[in-house]
Scaffold this active site. Sequence first.
Site, short mmCIF file in Angstrom:
data_model
loop_
_atom_site.label_atom_id
_atom_site.label_comp_id
_atom_site.label_asym_id
_atom_site.label_seq_id
_atom_site.Cartn_x
_atom_site.Cartn_y
_atom_site.Cartn_z
N CYS A 94 6.38 40.31 36.75
CA CYS A 94 7.60 39.50 36.78
C CYS A 94 8.81 40.40 37.00
O CYS A 94 9.07 41.31 36.19
CB CYS A 94 7.74 38.73 35.46
SG CYS A 94 9.30 37.82 35.36
N HIS B 90 9.84 32.67 34.75
CA HIS B 90 10.78 33.34 33.85
C HIS B 90 12.11 32.59 33.88
O HIS B 90 12.68 32.38 34.94
CB HIS B 90 10.98 34.79 34.29
CG HIS B 90 11.72 35.63 33.30
ND1 HIS B 90 11.22 36.82 32.80
CD2 HIS B 90 12.93 35.46 32.71
CE1 HIS B 90 12.09 37.35 31.96
NE2 HIS B 90 13.13 36.53 31.88
N HIS C 14 9.79 37.08 28.54
CA HIS C 14 9.27 36.15 29.55
C HIS C 14 9.38 34.72 29.02
O HIS C 14 8.39 34.03 28.77
CB HIS C 14 7.82 36.49 29.91
CG HIS C 14 7.38 35.88 31.20
ND1 HIS C 14 7.73 36.40 32.42
CD2 HIS C 14 6.63 34.78 31.47
CE1 HIS C 14 7.21 35.66 33.39
NE2 HIS C 14 6.54 34.67 32.83
N HIS D 85 15.55 31.33 34.30
CA HIS D 85 16.70 31.81 35.05
C HIS D 85 17.43 30.64 35.67
O HIS D 85 16.90 29.53 35.76
CB HIS D 85 16.27 32.80 36.15
CG HIS D 85 15.46 32.16 37.25
ND1 HIS D 85 14.13 31.82 37.11
CD2 HIS D 85 15.80 31.78 38.51
CE1 HIS D 85 13.69 31.28 38.23
NE2 HIS D 85 14.67 31.23 39.09
N CYS E 124 11.48 40.52 33.87
CA CYS E 124 11.19 41.02 32.53
C CYS E 124 11.75 42.42 32.33
O CYS E 124 11.88 43.21 33.27
CB CYS E 124 9.68 41.04 32.29
SG CYS E 124 8.96 39.41 32.00
#
EC number: 2.7.7.12
Length: 405
Positions: free
Chosen positions: A79, A227, A176, A229, A82
């Site tokens: 990811c 994740h 995460h 956002h 992260c």
Amino acid sequence: MSQAASFKHAKISVDALNGDEHPEALFPVSSPGKPSIGQNSHTRFDVLRNTWTVYATGREDRPHEFIEAGVTTNKNLDCPFCCGNEDQTPSPTWVGKVVRTKDSAFRIDTNPDDKQPCDPAWTVRVVPNKYPAVDASPFPSDSKTQLPLALSNSSPLFPSSPVFGGHEVVIESRRHAHSLTDVSITEAELVFRAYRDRLLHFRNDPNVKYANVFKNVGQQAGASLSHSHSQIVATNQVPPMIEQSFGRMKRHRASTGCCLMCDMVREERRQKERVIARDEHSIAFCPFASHLPMMVRVTTKQHQECFEDLDDQSLRSVSRMVYRVIGWLETLQPGAAYNYYLSTKPSGIEDSSEAFHWSIDIFPRITQVAGFEWASGSMINPVLPEFAARQYRYRAIAEDPRLTL
């Protein structure tokens, strides 16, 4: 119709801005021979439907973290958002952190210098989208870049224009996390501070006429990475839908002397049927003509044109109200994907009437837009907003009865 005239009345395709076409293809791998994403982004105008569509070639090659059964379990290793993987994103434009003080309280700090990328102290980072939907700046006059055929061959029947401004990603947690409610309420406030600061930045950019904040959670909401956002897209064009909405606000202000949104909020408070929760500064309600099921609108009770002008107290109130609404939504619709988007007065609209009033709309993706909606532009909503408000209100009362006083 001239290109200039059609441009004035054009509409940027909602698909390119609200996530339905996955505008968050953040790290796609370009295929051989394809143009690079974010280079020569442009809009094309449909003279029949009076709409603009934004084209950013190659974005269909993006990696997609979601699979048929749900979300992949590979978290930190691959990811890019992260902590520890900061080298996979461009350098941040904004960094904030939540710090615990000696008396166990929390303090929020912002620092645009992220010299310690693996330092777990950072809480929220804002980075340029590595493969943006729109270019960061207009084509230079002396540019040797080959223009897309659509731009060089633009005509009255097939008008097109470069689109530019900026595209940033707000990484909401170093962990995460999947949803905004997976971070603390203090961390969520920091996310909204990032919105405020970056919107102020784009408002001061003379090339930017419109900036939009939006969040997509889940595959059905247009997310390609799990994740948590959100994103900010700034463009050199004000969408006609926004111009038309402002026109209605302006006419109402001229005829009544009052802000249209303020009048609607006062009437919602009087009727009480669709109000979910409120506090000293903000209010959440299901709009009377909600075009999507379980939709919630959050705004300030006091008149405020621009979200980016909110003071710290109002910002804290709004961030906590949005956080709670999402929590209630996830209780009512477990596992549902959701979106929200923030509407603030575009810097490209020059007006001193104070007719605009900012808002945030939040909605789960529990129905699909089908043929009738696409053909007519009219949505079919199977859930009355009064019923939706009652469902939310039960959760709000159970959490804190004072929220609904």
